[in-house]
Every structure is written in structure tokens, then in C-alpha cells.
Enzyme design. Structure first.
Site, mmCIF file in Angstrom:
data_model
loop_
_atom_site.group_PDB
_atom_site.id
_atom_site.type_symbol
_atom_site.label_atom_id
_atom_site.label_comp_id
_atom_site.label_asym_id
_atom_site.label_seq_id
_atom_site.Cartn_x
_atom_site.Cartn_y
_atom_site.Cartn_z
ATOM 1 N N CYS A 1 -0.804 1.977 8.176
ATOM 2 C CA CYS A 1 -0.109 0.973 7.385
ATOM 3 C C CYS A 1 -0.715 -0.417 7.497
ATOM 4 O O CYS A 1 -1.093 -0.864 8.558
ATOM 5 C CB CYS A 1 1.354 0.927 7.807
ATOM 6 N N SER B 1 9.953 5.013 16.243
ATOM 7 C CA SER B 1 8.687 4.550 16.824
ATOM 8 C C SER B 1 8.958 4.015 18.220
ATOM 9 O O SER B 1 9.331 2.858 18.382
ATOM 10 C CB SER B 1 8.093 3.446 15.943
ATOM 11 N N LEU B 2 8.744 4.847 19.209
ATOM 12 C CA LEU B 2 9.083 4.462 20.582
ATOM 13 C C LEU B 2 7.929 3.711 21.244
ATOM 14 O O LEU B 2 8.095 2.595 21.706
ATOM 15 C CB LEU B 2 9.438 5.735 21.363
ATOM 16 N N HIS B 3 6.787 4.337 21.320
ATOM 17 C CA HIS B 3 5.532 3.727 21.779
ATOM 18 C C HIS B 3 5.492 3.322 23.249
ATOM 19 O O HIS B 3 4.446 2.875 23.732
ATOM 20 C CB HIS B 3 5.160 2.492 20.941
ATOM 21 N N CYS C 1 3.259 8.544 1.356
ATOM 22 C CA CYS C 1 3.708 7.558 2.347
ATOM 23 C C CYS C 1 3.941 6.254 1.602
ATOM 24 O O CYS C 1 3.038 5.746 0.936
ATOM 25 C CB CYS C 1 2.624 7.398 3.403
ATOM 26 N N GLY D 1 6.252 -2.319 6.448
ATOM 27 C CA GLY D 1 7.629 -2.791 6.515
ATOM 28 C C GLY D 1 8.521 -1.944 7.393
ATOM 29 O O GLY D 1 8.149 -0.856 7.831
ATOM 30 N N GLU D 2 9.705 -2.467 7.657
ATOM 31 C CA GLU D 2 10.708 -1.750 8.454
ATOM 32 C C GLU D 2 11.774 -1.222 7.489
ATOM 33 O O GLU D 2 12.576 -2.008 6.962
ATOM 34 C CB GLU D 2 11.303 -2.696 9.510
ATOM 35 N N SER E 1 10.833 6.399 8.956
ATOM 36 C CA SER E 1 10.331 5.979 10.273
ATOM 37 C C SER E 1 10.815 4.573 10.579
ATOM 38 O O SER E 1 10.659 3.659 9.775
ATOM 39 C CB SER E 1 8.796 6.011 10.247
ATOM 40 N N ASN F 1 -5.249 3.802 15.439
ATOM 41 C CA ASN F 1 -6.245 3.548 14.406
ATOM 42 C C ASN F 1 -6.629 2.070 14.545
ATOM 43 O O ASN F 1 -5.831 1.207 14.200
ATOM 44 C CB ASN F 1 -5.580 3.824 13.051
ATOM 45 N N CYS G 1 5.779 -7.240 7.436
ATOM 46 C CA CYS G 1 6.803 -6.650 8.297
ATOM 47 C C CYS G 1 7.223 -7.690 9.317
ATOM 48 O O CYS G 1 6.407 -8.465 9.797
ATOM 49 C CB CYS G 1 6.254 -5.405 9.007
ATOM 50 N N CYS H 1 5.207 -5.622 15.906
ATOM 51 C CA CYS H 1 4.532 -4.717 16.851
ATOM 52 C C CYS H 1 3.093 -5.211 17.031
ATOM 53 O O CYS H 1 2.377 -5.426 16.050
ATOM 54 C CB CYS H 1 4.556 -3.280 16.331
ATOM 55 N N GLU I 1 0.830 -1.189 0.000
ATOM 56 C CA GLU I 1 0.000 0.000 0.000
ATOM 57 C C GLU I 1 0.864 1.237 0.000
ATOM 58 O O GLU I 1 1.972 1.237 0.533
ATOM 59 C CB GLU I 1 -0.833 0.064 1.274
ATOM 60 N N CYS J 1 -0.089 -3.530 15.257
ATOM 61 C CA CYS J 1 0.014 -3.066 13.867
ATOM 62 C C CYS J 1 -0.480 -4.141 12.903
ATOM 63 O O CYS J 1 -0.174 -5.324 13.052
ATOM 64 C CB CYS J 1 1.472 -2.718 13.566
HETATM 65 N N1 SAH Z 1 8.472 0.015 10.700
HETATM 66 C C1 SAH Z 1 8.449 1.454 10.745
HETATM 67 C C2 SAH Z 1 7.333 2.047 9.897
HETATM 68 C C3 SAH Z 1 5.983 1.655 10.440
HETATM 69 S S1 SAH Z 1 4.551 2.576 10.058
HETATM 70 C C4 SAH Z 1 8.309 1.912 12.184
HETATM 71 O O1 SAH Z 1 8.148 1.072 13.050
HETATM 72 O O2 SAH Z 1 8.393 3.114 12.427
HETATM 73 C C5 SAH Z 1 4.685 4.124 10.797
HETATM 74 C C6 SAH Z 1 4.084 4.277 12.197
HETATM 75 O O3 SAH Z 1 2.705 3.855 12.287
HETATM 76 C C7 SAH Z 1 4.845 3.488 13.238
HETATM 77 O O4 SAH Z 1 5.116 4.339 14.331
HETATM 78 C C8 SAH Z 1 3.839 2.419 13.616
HETATM 79 O O5 SAH Z 1 4.073 1.905 14.890
HETATM 80 C C9 SAH Z 1 2.520 3.165 13.504
HETATM 81 N N2 SAH Z 1 1.321 2.320 13.455
HETATM 82 C C10 SAH Z 1 1.227 1.036 13.098
HETATM 83 N N3 SAH Z 1 -0.052 0.604 13.199
HETATM 84 C C11 SAH Z 1 -0.780 1.661 13.626
HETATM 85 C C12 SAH Z 1 -2.166 1.839 13.925
HETATM 86 N N4 SAH Z 1 -3.035 0.870 13.766
HETATM 87 N N5 SAH Z 1 -2.581 3.056 14.345
HETATM 88 C C13 SAH Z 1 -1.686 4.070 14.476
HETATM 89 N N6 SAH Z 1 -0.370 3.957 14.194
HETATM 90 C C14 SAH Z 1 0.087 2.760 13.785
#
Ligand code: SAH
Length: 355
Positions: A337, A218-220, A107, A163-164, A195, A294, A114, A118, A94, A121
């Protein structure tokens, strides 16, 4: 399956140079092809009308111009458009075009699926299938650019699709060259954001690269105990090593860092998490990009309430951390994503489908 010709976008410069040398074609013809692709948004060889027909036929004979087909094209009321692309081997990826005032941001994805796992995701639910080729990454840029009206111009790129990116760094860097080059899309490196889940050796490699893209990490989670649960690869890395690599990247590049934090209701959105995050990032030239979750069908996570989002923000701001709450552009078309690939995409404006 018929044998595929080489994908032109995959090793664009080498392919065109070899073609020119072999055919005795003057170098300016190569420039013309590039111009048709990156500037004039040509959909097909036949449109490259300042090239003699014999040369166009020769190129078409020799190279595959596009390697993907559009499986689904959706558009939201806010101008966000999303493409689901079929790859030649049957995989799907996508990519998204976002419109925001003068900005036209795309994007793009770097892998099919991936491998980071996570837990919240959609992209990683089935693991990683493969890395995208350079040409497949460039092609997303061109396919999305072709959705623009004549007066619109791409201004930003975020590598935040499936993907990463740092797990497919060489191919990504080769693709991004065409993004920033003047005879490519002409988008400067500071308008291109990569990212990453945070892979320190790859971050260090990126710091040594001659273009300094913006880095978003992406810390989270503000501590390893929680991050190990949300971002399983963290078990082998740890937040300290990521922050140290991020600091080195900032030192070398001078680019302000972004830390992304997907806010998951009742999971990582407590006041104590905000306080820890504040302590972790205080004093750094950093921006925290808080992303309301999301929701993904079948996963148990949800978007936090407005009160909790507000409280989280207030604590971070009080700690002196720069915070931005990302608004959820395109969520009606599953622009987070990996979601379109999985969803039945109900309630969407379907624009065009080709086999
Ligand atoms: N692998 C990369 C790119 C991922 S997508 C990374 O980890 O950064 C970009 C961002 O969207 C990341 O921070 C990812 O954690 C976040 N993301 C993934 N699923 C999501 C969702 N359902 N809602 C909101 N953000 C999401």
C-alpha cells in the site's frame, strides 16, 4: 474547475430511485443500469444499449459515471495489475488486482493517505488527507473489474490498500453492500476481508453489522512496548483491548480471525517475539499472516533473512499457532500500500495512461 455533477456511484440506489421517480422510468430500468455497471462492466453510458438513447442521455446529463481517471496502470509478470487513480480534487489513490490460480482478488483503498502513522508504511508518511467517498470506493472495484478478461470473475476483496478502513467505516460499509449484493458484484461477505490497525469501538460496531466480513488485525508486535513504537496509535489502545475486541468479533461472527505481522528485520523478528506472539494467540481460532517487509525508499526497515523468517515460523508453529507466510505478489510493481503513489515506478510495464 467546472462544477461536478453528482457521482452516480456515491449514492447509487438513492440517485437511481430519485431519477426513476422523477422521470417516470419503470423500476426495471434501474436494474438494467446496475447490470451494466456490475455485471457487464460497462465503461460508459453509451454502451448501455438496452436503455433508450434518451434515457442514456438523461443519465449522462445528470450524473458523473466515473469520478477518477487512471494516472498509471502497471502489470507484473505474475498477473498482478495496479492502478494509480487521480481523484477529482487532485488526490491519488491506489488499488490492485491479484491473480492466483482461480482467485481474482482486488485490494482497495479507503482514504487518501493514512492517519495511523505506522512507522514502516508508505501510505501514512504524509498523514491522512481525507476519507474516500462511498462512490470512490465502489469505483475502484469497478475499475479493477474492467481489467479482467471476459472469462474471469472477481472472487475476493481485501480492504488493505491505503488508509485505515475502520476510520471510514460508514462509507466503506455502504460501498461493500454493492460488493456482496446479488445485483452488485455478488461476492459473499466471507470472501471480503477488512484489514485494520485495530480500533476496538469500530470492531464492535462491525460485529453488530448484518454482514460479517472477515477481519484482519495488523498486530506487528507481540507486546505494547514494541507495538507503541511501530504502530503509534497503539499507545492509546493497547494490545489487550484489541485482542478482546477481536475475540468478541469472533464470538459474534464465527469468522476465524487473521492477525497480520509484517516481519521487519532485526526489529520484530527475534525468536523471543515469536514466542511471545505464540503465547498471546495460543488457543485462539486465529491465523497469523506473516508478511515479509516490502522495503520503502527512505525508510530504515528491511526484509529479514530467510533463516530468521524460517526460525520465526518454526517457533510459532511449535506453539500451536496457525501460520501463513504471505508471498510477495506484485512487489515488483510496488503492490504494498501507498508505494506506487510515491515511487517513480521504474522497471514497470506501463500499460496505459490517461490524463
Ligand atoms: N490500515 C489497515 C490497512 C493497511 S494495509 C491496517 O493497518 O491493517 C494492509 C497491511 O499491509 C497492514 O498490515 C500494513 O501494516 C501492511 N504494510 C504496510 N506497509 C507495508 C510494507 N511496506 N510491507 C509489507 N506490509 C506492509
Amino acid at each position: 474547475m467546472p462544477e461536478l455533477k453528482p457521482h452516480l456511484l456515491d449514492a447509487l440506489d438513492q440517485s437511481l430511485a430519485a431519477w426513476a421517480a422523477e422521470r417516470g422510468v419503470p423500476a426495471y430500468r434501474v436494474g438494467q443500469v446496475r447490470k451494466w455497471l456490475f455485471e457487464k462492466r460497462a465503461a460508459d453510458w453509451s454502451l448501455m444499449t438496452d436503455l433508450p438513447q434518451a434515457l442514456r442521455a438523461d443519465l449522462a446529463e445528470r450524473f458523473q459515471l466515473w469520478s477518477t481517471t487512471i494516472a498509471r496502470h502497471t502489470r507484473a509478470d505474475d498477473g498482478t495489475e495496479k492502478l494509480l487513480l487521480n481523484l477529482a480534487d487532485g488526490g491519488q489513490i491506489e488499488c490492485v488486482l491479484l491473480r492466483d490460480a482461480d482467485r481474482r482478488t482486488i485490494c482497495i483503498s479507503t482514504q487518501v493517505g493514512c492517519g495511523m502513522g505506522c512507522v514502516f508504511c508508505a501510505s501514512g508518511l504524509d498523514g491522512v488527507e481525507r476519507n474516500l467517498a462511498t462512490g470512490e470506493i465502489v469505483e475502484q472495484m469497478l475499475q479493477l473489474q474492467r481489467l479482467l478478461a471476459a472469462g474471469e470473475r472477481l472472487s475476493h476483496i481485501v480492504v488493505m490498500g491505503m488508509g485505515e478502513p475502520l476510520a471510514n467505516l460508514d462509507r466503506l460499509l455502504a460501498a461493500l453492500q454493492h460488493a456482496h449484493r446479488a445485483d452488485g458484484l455478488g461476492i459473499s461477505a466471507r470472501r471480503i476481508t477488512i484489514s485494520t490497525v485495530g480500533l476496538p469501538p469500530a470492531i464492535d460496531r462491525l460485529a453488530q453489522y448484518d454482514q460479517h466480513y472477515r477481519l484482519a488485525i495488523s498486530l506487528h508486535a507481540p507486546n505494547d512496548e514494541l507495538r507503541d513504537r511501530l504502530v503509534p496509535v497503539n499507545k492509546n489502545i493497547g494490545i489487550d483491548a484489541i485482542i478482546a475486541a477481536a475475540d468478541r468479533y469472533f464470538e459474534v461472527s464465527g469468522r476465524r480471525l487473521t492477525f497480520e505481522y509484517v516481519l521487519l528485520g532485526e526489529v520484530n523478528d527475534a525468536p523471543e517475539h515469536a514466542r511471545q506472539l505464540g503465547r498471546l494467540l495460543a488457543g485462539r481460532e486465529a491465523l497469523v499472516n506473516v508478511i515479509p517487509y516490502n522495503p520503502v525508499a527512505g525508510l530504515p526497515y528491511r526484509t529479514p533473512s530467510a533463516e530468521r523468517r524460517q526460525a520465526f515460523r518454526a517457533i510459532l508453529e511449535a506453539a500451536g499457532v496457525r501460520v501463513k507466510f504471505r508471498h510477495r505478489k506484485g512487489d515488483r510493481i510496488d503492490a504494498a500500500c501507498g508505494q506506487l503513489r510515491r515511487s517513480a515506478a521504474t522497471g514497470l510495464v506501463q500499460i496505459e495512461t490517461s490524463a
